[in-house]
Enzyme design. Structure first.
Site, PDB file in Angstrom:
ATOM      1  N   GLY A  30       0.902  -1.174  -0.004  1.00  0.00           N
ATOM      2  CA  GLY A  30      -0.219  -0.151   0.067  1.00  0.00           C
ATOM      3  C   GLY A  30       0.835   1.254   0.221  1.00  0.00           C
ATOM      4  O   GLY A  30       0.435   2.305  -0.779  1.00  0.00           O
ATOM      5  N   SER A 121      -2.113 -13.661  -4.536  1.00  0.00           N
ATOM      6  CA  SER A 121      -0.576 -14.070  -4.360  1.00  0.00           C
ATOM      7  C   SER A 121      -0.385 -15.219  -5.259  1.00  0.00           C
ATOM      8  O   SER A 121      -1.307 -16.006  -5.402  1.00  0.00           O
ATOM      9  CB  SER A 121      -0.578 -14.216  -2.905  1.00  0.00           C
ATOM     10  OG  SER A 121       0.862 -15.032  -2.504  1.00  0.00           O
ATOM     11  N   SER A 122       0.984 -15.416  -5.388  1.00  0.00           N
ATOM     12  CA  SER A 122       1.388 -16.631  -6.386  1.00  0.00           C
ATOM     13  C   SER A 122       0.939 -17.856  -5.537  1.00  0.00           C
ATOM     14  O   SER A 122       1.138 -18.883  -6.150  1.00  0.00           O
ATOM     15  CB  SER A 122       2.852 -16.612  -6.539  1.00  0.00           C
ATOM     16  OG  SER A 122       3.722 -16.450  -5.398  1.00  0.00           O
ATOM     17  N   CYS A 123       0.772 -17.820  -4.156  1.00  0.00           N
ATOM     18  CA  CYS A 123       0.379 -19.024  -3.423  1.00  0.00           C
ATOM     19  C   CYS A 123      -1.024 -19.606  -3.781  1.00  0.00           C
ATOM     20  O   CYS A 123      -1.360 -20.697  -3.360  1.00  0.00           O
ATOM     21  CB  CYS A 123       0.725 -18.820  -1.971  1.00  0.00           C
ATOM     22  SG  CYS A 123      -0.708 -17.855  -1.129  1.00  0.00           S
ATOM     23  N   TYR A 150      -4.421 -19.173   3.668  1.00  0.00           N
ATOM     24  CA  TYR A 150      -4.348 -17.741   2.950  1.00  0.00           C
ATOM     25  C   TYR A 150      -4.780 -17.945   1.500  1.00  0.00           C
ATOM     26  O   TYR A 150      -5.394 -17.039   0.866  1.00  0.00           O
ATOM     27  CB  TYR A 150      -2.844 -17.478   3.168  1.00  0.00           C
ATOM     28  CG  TYR A 150      -2.355 -16.464   2.504  1.00  0.00           C
ATOM     29  CD1 TYR A 150      -2.804 -14.848   2.986  1.00  0.00           C
ATOM     30  CD2 TYR A 150      -1.570 -16.339   1.552  1.00  0.00           C
ATOM     31  CE1 TYR A 150      -2.205 -14.049   2.474  1.00  0.00           C
ATOM     32  CE2 TYR A 150      -0.815 -15.212   0.924  1.00  0.00           C
ATOM     33  CZ  TYR A 150      -1.403 -13.941   1.187  1.00  0.00           C
ATOM     34  OH  TYR A 150      -0.617 -12.743   0.643  1.00  0.00           O
ATOM     35  N   ASN A 179       6.513 -13.028  -4.821  1.00  0.00           N
ATOM     36  CA  ASN A 179       7.133 -12.708  -3.416  1.00  0.00           C
ATOM     37  C   ASN A 179       7.810 -11.145  -3.619  1.00  0.00           C
ATOM     38  O   ASN A 179       8.566 -10.931  -4.424  1.00  0.00           O
ATOM     39  CB  ASN A 179       8.245 -13.758  -2.811  1.00  0.00           C
ATOM     40  CG  ASN A 179       7.874 -14.932  -2.677  1.00  0.00           C
ATOM     41  OD1 ASN A 179       6.981 -15.530  -3.101  1.00  0.00           O
ATOM     42  ND2 ASN A 179       8.083 -15.584  -1.433  1.00  0.00           N
ATOM     43  N   HIS A 193       8.622 -12.790   5.738  1.00  0.00           N
ATOM     44  CA  HIS A 193       8.992 -13.326   4.705  1.00  0.00           C
ATOM     45  C   HIS A 193      10.715 -13.573   4.699  1.00  0.00           C
ATOM     46  O   HIS A 193      11.179 -12.586   5.654  1.00  0.00           O
ATOM     47  CB  HIS A 193       8.615 -12.705   3.195  1.00  0.00           C
ATOM     48  CG  HIS A 193       7.012 -12.884   3.199  1.00  0.00           C
ATOM     49  ND1 HIS A 193       6.406 -11.558   3.374  1.00  0.00           N
ATOM     50  CD2 HIS A 193       6.178 -13.727   2.667  1.00  0.00           C
ATOM     51  CE1 HIS A 193       4.915 -11.994   2.977  1.00  0.00           C
ATOM     52  NE2 HIS A 193       4.945 -13.044   2.606  1.00  0.00           N
TER      53      HIS A 193
END
Ligand SMILES: NC(=O)C1=CN([C@@H]2O[C@H](COP(=O)(O)OP(=O)(O)OC[C@H]3O[C@@H](n4cnc5c(N)ncnc54)[C@H](OP(=O)(O)O)[C@@H]3O)[C@@H](O)[C@H]2O)C=CC1
Ligand SMILES: C[C@H]1O[C@H](OP(=O)(O)OP(=O)(O)OC[C@H]2O[C@@H](n3cnc4c(=O)[nH]c(N)nc43)[C@H](O)[C@@H]2O)[C@@H](O)[C@@H](O)C1=O
Length: 323
Positions: A30, A121-123, A150, A179, A193
């Site tokens: 943000g 997110s890439s997850c 998540y 990430n 992270h």
């Protein structure tokens, strides 16, 4: 109902006084988006801290949208953390994220927001997705267990944006960043992270003159890192240039092993001791390089190399965290 894949008629860049709500403006993402918007000359940003407006509270979110009536919304507020936090607080990760995104997306639609961008997110992709991961790998296999709670919330966010586009022809889009790292990251020793965690650990070890630093896992997992200023650039690019049903991957296209990352961070920080691997800690997903060719085809590419980004982030860390 109009064609849900149609482009938006409204230009984001055409009116720099349009009211924009950046949710989560003090976080890593943000704050970078706010910097970017201000740099571009946007003058009417609506910002609320978590304390001023708890986005999990539906009535408060409703009143906020009824009063402020923003024209654009960028949703960068979420419960976020690294592999340990995701694995330890699954209830928080699924419930807080579902609540925030459901409240913000629904209120945005009902209070006349012209366009909303949701960040996932890439997850969201299966643990063993094909590499590089195309957008259509979504929901084709089981998720990585350390962050499935998540991921399920984030998948629901994508689907909610798609459902509102299909049913109401409303311009909600979703970006899936890889990430991220950069200024205003979370440097918590356990819950952050890998990149900020290692930067802090190497820095503390250097200052103390320690001989070794512990790094989690085997070092073999591969990760793709993107500087958050590149992500902010992609976000404003998508606000202007993308309007469609499908979510959009946002990555750097470059992957490194955690061992290579650790060596690079060690070098940037100037720690001279050795690395010790704690293999009792989880590796997480073995590899998650995203295919970002869809965004590249629209004309967006990242600019900041990992080494330059690390140097910049370490400078920021020294000025803001170690003070
Ligand atoms: N960091 C990363 O590597 C990646 C992040 N993303 C996505 O980017 C987005 C932003 O992540 P990031 O900037 O890293 O996260 P941060 O933790 O840095 O920031 C999250 C922001 O959300 C706000 N927030 C959290 N809960 C609430 C709440 N209940 N009400 C109001 N505000 C709240 C926080 O406010 P406060 O500080 O006051 O609590 C903070 O400003 C997320 O959607 C995340 O999934 C995607 C891929 C990778
Ligand atoms: C962005 C993404 O972030 C999360 O996924 P992740 O990529 O697995 O996250 P991570 O950065 O925490 O770890 C990356 C790798 O690095 C290793 N590792 C070494 N040493 C430390 C260390 O000290 N801290 C951490 N956190 N990891 C370490 C760690 O063992 C792992 O192999 C998701 O939960 C989800 O939130 C999400 O979407």
């Amino acid at each position: 109902m109009g064609d849900p894949s149609n482009g938006s008629a409204l230009s984001f860049f055409s009116d720099k006084s349009a009211k924009i709500f950046v949710a989560g403006h003090r976080g890593l993402v943000g704050s970078a988006i706010v910097r970017k918007l201000r740099h571009l000359g946007f003058t009417n940003l609506v910002l609320r801290t978590h304390l001023e407006l708890d986005l999990t509270r539906q009535n408060d979110v409703e009143s906020f949208f009824a009063t402020e009536k923003p024209r654009f919304v960028i949703l960068a507020a979420a419960k976020v953390g690294g592999i340990h936090a995701n694995n330890t607080y699954p209830a928080d990760f699924i419930s807080i994220n579902l609540q925030i995104q459901t409240n913000v997306i629904d209120s945005s639609y009902r209070h006349g927001v012209s366009k909303l961008l949701f960040l996932g997110s890439s997850c969201i992709y299966p643990k063993f997705a094909p590499q590089p991961i195309p957008e259509d790998a979504l929901l084709t296999g089981p998720l990585e267990p350390t962050n499935e709670w998540y991921a399920v919330a984030k998948i629901a966010g994508i689907k909610m944006c798609q459902a509102y586009r299909i049913q109401y022809n409303w311009d909600a889009i979703s970006g899936m960043p890889t990430n991220l790292y950069g200024p205003n990251d979370n440097f918590h020793p356990e819950n952050s992270h890998v990149l900020p965690a290692l930067m802090r650990r190497f820095h503390k070890a250097k200052v103390k003159g320690a001989k070794e630093v512990v790094v989690w896992g085997t070092g073999s997992p591969l990760r793709e890192f993107l500087h958050v200023d590149d992500l902010a650039d992609a976000v404003v690019f998508m606000m202007e240039s993308y309007s469609g049903l499908g979510h959009m991957n946002v990555g750097s296209g470059k992957e490194v092993s955690i061992k290579e990352l650790a060596e690079l961070v060690k070098d940037v920080v100037g720690f001279e001791g050795k690395l010790v691997w704690d293999t009792s800690k989880p590796d997480g997903t073995p590899r998650k390089l995203m295919d970002s060719s869809k965004l590249a085809a629209l004309g967006w590419t990242p600019k900041i190399s990992l080494r330059d980004g690390l140097v910049d982030t370490y400078k920021w860390y020294l000025q803001h965290v170690e003070q």
